[in-house]
Scaffold this motif. Structure first.
Motif: not given
Ligand SMILES: [Zn+2]
Length: 255
Positions: A211-231
């Motif tokens: 399950e260990i991956c490179t940063f290139d793969i790891f950073c492909k996670q979806k970036v949340s735009k939801k204000i709730w995630d910042k709160i």
């Protein structure tokens, strides 16, 4: 599904090469490519362990050729502010609390040093996970895209920087699904004052290697735009860094 990033901090010319080279041998065997945080101009006495490595920058470039991802880890790794950051508890920082001009100078000079050594990166993480809004604005101005830091549940974007969460300073508690960053400091292995060891690192890598991956793969996670995630991150930080220590003190007094 679970993804794990291995992160090594405090890579500098005077680090403990014997310990880190042991980690490299294991990662070669298991084909693991970590994210490594290189300090551009280390002046931290705690990290003055070995005599300065003459071919240090060539050593780093060779690790990059091998597939390791390089991040800039602070500037001098010296704490000269007693302010805590936006996502950590300790009152020591190289960045948080400083003006835009001071932080800009540190990030710009650090980046210039790396670039003169042939290392180009858009990833940053601060010593002691300590950064503030100004740090993020400065990083954005200096061309960075990511920090491997923050307490959010999912990646969030602040001031043009994608903050890929790193909720613990060591091995994370993991559920079956999710994305986790495991942080290691090779120079701390074997220190009586630190609860970490090479054996713990080895066991973690062997157990989770699929399950260990490179940063290139790891950073492909979806970036949340939801204000709730910042709160949600703010609430988590307040609980972990402010309320939990108080509860723990009260518990100790009662017991
Ligand atoms: Zn560090």
């Amino acid at each position: 599904m679970r993804k794990i990033l291995i992160r090594f901090d405090d890579i500098c010319p005077t680090m403990n090469f014997e310990e880190f080279d042991k980690a490299i041998d294991l990662m070669d065997e298991l084909d693991i490519k970590p994210l490594i945080g290189v300090i551009p101009k280390c002046e931290d006495d705690i990290l003055k362990i070995d005599a300065p490595k003459r071919d240090f920058w060539e050593y780093v470039r060779n690790l990059e050729k091998k597939g390791y991802t390089i991040a800039m880890h602070g500037y001098k790794h010296v704490y000269d502010s007693n302010k805590h950051g936006m996502a950590n508890a300790s009152n020591r920082s190289e960045f948080a609390g400083h003006s835009f001009a001071v932080q800009y100078m540190k990030v710009k000079k650090g980046k210039e040093i790396l670039e003169t050594k042939g290392i180009h990166t858009s990833i940053f993480f601060a010593p002691s996970h300590s950064y503030d809004k100004t740090t993020l604005k400065v990083l954005s101005k200096c061309g960075f895209k990511y920090i491997s830091d923050g307490m959010s549940r999912v990646p969030i974007e602040r001031y043009g920087i994608v903050c890929i969460p790193c909720r613990t300073g060591g091995i994370p508690v993991m559920k079956r699904d999710g994305d986790y960053t495991a942080v290691f400091h090779a120079h701390e292995w074997g220190m009586d004052s630190k609860n970490s060891s090479y054996e713990e690192f080895e066991q973690f890598c062997r157990t989770n290697k699929m399950e260990i991956c490179t940063f290139d793969i790891f950073c492909k996670q979806k970036v949340s735009k939801k204000i709730w995630d910042k709160i949600d991150e703010r609430i988590y930080v307040i609980f972990q860094c402010r309320i939990r220590p108080i509860l723990s003190k009260i518990k100790h007094k009662i017991v």
